[in-house]
Design a protein around this motif. Structure first.
Motif, short mmCIF file in Angstrom:
data_model
loop_
_atom_site.label_atom_id
_atom_site.label_comp_id
_atom_site.label_asym_id
_atom_site.label_seq_id
_atom_site.Cartn_x
_atom_site.Cartn_y
_atom_site.Cartn_z
N ALA A 393 0.84 -1.20 0.00
CA ALA A 393 0.00 0.00 0.00
C ALA A 393 0.87 1.25 0.00
O ALA A 393 2.09 1.19 0.16
N ASP A 394 0.22 2.40 -0.18
CA ASP A 394 0.94 3.68 -0.12
C ASP A 394 1.27 4.09 1.31
O ASP A 394 2.14 4.93 1.53
N GLY A 395 0.56 3.52 2.24
CA GLY A 395 0.79 3.85 3.64
C GLY A 395 -0.16 3.07 4.52
O GLY A 395 -1.12 2.44 4.05
N ALA A 396 0.12 3.08 5.83
CA ALA A 396 -0.69 2.34 6.78
C ALA A 396 -1.24 3.28 7.84
O ALA A 396 -0.60 4.27 8.22
N LEU A 397 -2.42 2.95 8.32
CA LEU A 397 -3.08 3.68 9.40
C LEU A 397 -3.20 2.73 10.57
O LEU A 397 -3.83 1.67 10.46
N LEU A 398 -2.58 3.07 11.69
CA LEU A 398 -2.53 2.18 12.86
C LEU A 398 -3.62 2.58 13.85
O LEU A 398 -3.63 3.70 14.35
N ILE A 399 -4.52 1.64 14.15
CA ILE A 399 -5.65 1.88 15.04
C ILE A 399 -5.35 1.25 16.41
O ILE A 399 -4.92 0.10 16.47
N THR A 400 -5.60 2.00 17.47
CA THR A 400 -5.38 1.50 18.83
C THR A 400 -6.58 1.86 19.70
O THR A 400 -7.02 3.01 19.69
N GLN A 401 -7.08 0.89 20.43
CA GLN A 401 -8.21 1.15 21.33
C GLN A 401 -7.70 1.67 22.66
O GLN A 401 -6.78 1.11 23.26
N GLN A 402 -8.29 2.74 23.13
CA GLN A 402 -7.88 3.35 24.39
C GLN A 402 -8.15 2.41 25.57
O GLN A 402 -9.22 1.83 25.68
N GLY A 403 -7.15 2.28 26.43
CA GLY A 403 -7.31 1.51 27.64
C GLY A 403 -7.34 0.01 27.46
O GLY A 403 -7.63 -0.72 28.41
N LYS A 404 -7.02 -0.50 26.27
CA LYS A 404 -7.03 -1.95 26.05
C LYS A 404 -5.65 -2.49 25.73
O LYS A 404 -5.21 -3.48 26.31
#
Length: 486
Positions: A393-404
């Motif tokens: 891909a052209d780039g990655a988006l990193l998702i993180t859940q708060q407090g987990k």
């Protein structure tokens, strides 16, 4: 750690303070109830000696003050305790009497006070009466000189014996107050300790430090998002929908000179909301007029088709193995320029399939057919699928859940992307807690600014499930579908 940080940790873990306080107060109350009442009987002695003149009186006073200190020890002696037990059948041993007796003196005086503490009020008084009588006799015997002369020391009872009418212990009010203070301090200490040992990501600043990338958005938590994950219908006016639109804006301006057209959305662990965010980001981009294609590349646990109400039986895997053409399995969703490529059938070798030349060729073709391609990938720490897709891909988006998720796991996920030179566009903190003040402010602004729903009520059901049940026929292909390779 400064005071402000400690108070913030106490506020975050307020339930620890509350539970500890309740346990401490409850323990104090239990101890108070189960402790037998104790009564105190007391008697006061005055020690004197004959004197002649002022000088003799002064010297005698000094002599008696020193003597009184010895008499205090004499009140707790074995000899006196045995005399008390022998003279009065109180049901105690000499050792029991000694443990119940305590003495005190007042500095600069010749007054001596003896107290007897017992759970039986009557027995306390009897022991004190016997003790006072036997003590006077014992002092006379001890102080009598060898030639038979009378003792120069005279002991007189000037107060008592008397016993307290009410128990002196336990003291419920004092015990509860002390228990409350101890519980409060202990609870605060435990809350601070819990906060120091908590390695989970709690705020946006910590996420940026761990990943070393920019924060592109914070998506607030909404209780209704589990049953209605998409930002359509009534949810289109929610704070969550507005946060996704902010993410859309930030994502488009990450690098205006080299905009990312193929974006891999991933996370460190399963269940952090990456699939929901992929779908909602695609909806938000389509609302802004972009031709968007959402690809479900999480071949192990595909969810995109379920969320969008589409048929996911045939899709990406079938295209990669050459069974179908991509233009035949891409589905149009709703009345927007949003296309969806489901995952298709479950393959036995997801990593190899996603890293194949067929996948690279497909992404090149999709890049020319849509303005933005959003790829929902597998979690980075679970399998290698996410990294394999992100590289292409052209780039990655990193998702993180708060407090987990812990800081170490997020850092490991970021390292797995950086190690293969993946361009990390930014990170998103998902399911963040919103203060009541912020929620009220947004709701007030929304009510004041919104005059009609963004999605007409009569079109909301179709948008939520996709037109014609989610699968478009060959004769209903739109202009977007005609651009896709066959």
């Amino acid at each position: 750690m400064d005071v402000r940080t400690a108070l913030r940790l106490v506020r975050r873990h307020w339930w620890i303070v509350l539970v500890t306080l309740m346990v401490a107060v409850g323990s104090a109350a239990l101890i108070t109830v189960r402790t037998a009442p104790r009564y105190v009987a007391s008697v006061t002695f005055f020690v004197t000696t004959p004197s002649q003149g002022v000088t003799d009186a002064y010297q005698g006073s000094l002599f008696l003050q020193q003597r009184v200190k010895s008499y205090a020890d004499l009140l707790r002696s074995d000899r006196l305790a045995q005399s008390v037990v022998a003279d009065n059948a109180v049901g105690l041993t000499a050792g029991d009497v000694q443990r119940r007796v305590s003495t005190s003196t007042e500095t600069g005086t010749v007054l001596l006070r003896a107290t007897v503490t017992d759970t039986d009020q009557t027995r306390a008084l009897k022991v004190t009466e016997t003790l006072s009588a036997k003590f006077v006799e014992l002092v006379e015997n001890v102080e009598t000189t060898g030639d038979g002369k009378a003792s120069p020391i005279k002991i007189e009872v000037v107060g008592g014996p008397r016993v307290s009418s009410h128990p002196v212990a336990p003291q419920p009010t004092r015990n509860l107050v002390v228990g409350g203070l101890v519980g409060l301090l202990l609870g605060m200490a435990l809350a601070v300790l819990r906060g120091m040992l908590d390695v989970r990501l709690r705020d946006a600043a910590g996420l940026q430090r761990v990943t070393g990338s920019a924060l592109l958005g914070e998506i607030p938590f909404e209780s209704g998002a589990r049953s209605a994950p998409l930002i359509v219908g009534e949810a289109a006016n929610s704070a969550r929908a507005e946060a996704v639109r902010k993410l859309r804006t930030n994502l488009r301006f990450v690098d205006v000179h080299e905009p990312a057209r193929v974006i891999a959305v991933t996370s460190a662990l399963q269940g952090e909301g990456k699939t929901t965010l992929s779908c909602n980001l695609g909806i938000a981009l389509a609302e802004a007029g972009w031709r968007v294609l959402v690809v479900d590349a999480d071949l192990r646990r595909p969810k995109v088709a379920d969320y969008l109400g589409l048929d996911g039986g045939v899709g990406l895997t079938d295209v990669l193995v050459g069974d179908v053409q991509v233009g035949d399995v891409v589905q149009r969703w709703g009345d927007k320029s949003l296309l969806v490529l489901p995952s298709g059938s479950a393959p036995p070798n997801p990593s190899e399939l996603l890293g194949s030349k067929a996948m690279a060729d497909l992404l090149l073709a999709l890049r020319e057919s849509a303005d933005i391609v959003i790829i929902d990938t597998a979690p980075l720490l679970a399998v290698t699928d996410g990294v394999v897709v992100a590289v292409q891909a052209d780039g990655a988006l990193l998702i993180t859940q708060q407090g987990k998720t812990s800081r170490t796991k997020v850092a490991a996920a970021a390292r797995s992307l950086h190690s293969v030179s993946v361009r990390v566009l930014g990170c998103v903190l998902n399911m963040t807690k919103v203060t009541k003040a912020d929620a009220y402010q947004y709701e007030a602004y929304r009510i004041a600014a919104t005059t009609k729903p963004l999605v007409p009520a009569e079109r909301a059901p179709a948008a939520h499930r996709g037109e014609s049940g989610g699968v478009s026929g060959a004769g209903d292909r739109t202009q977007e579908l005609s651009r896709l390779p066959r």
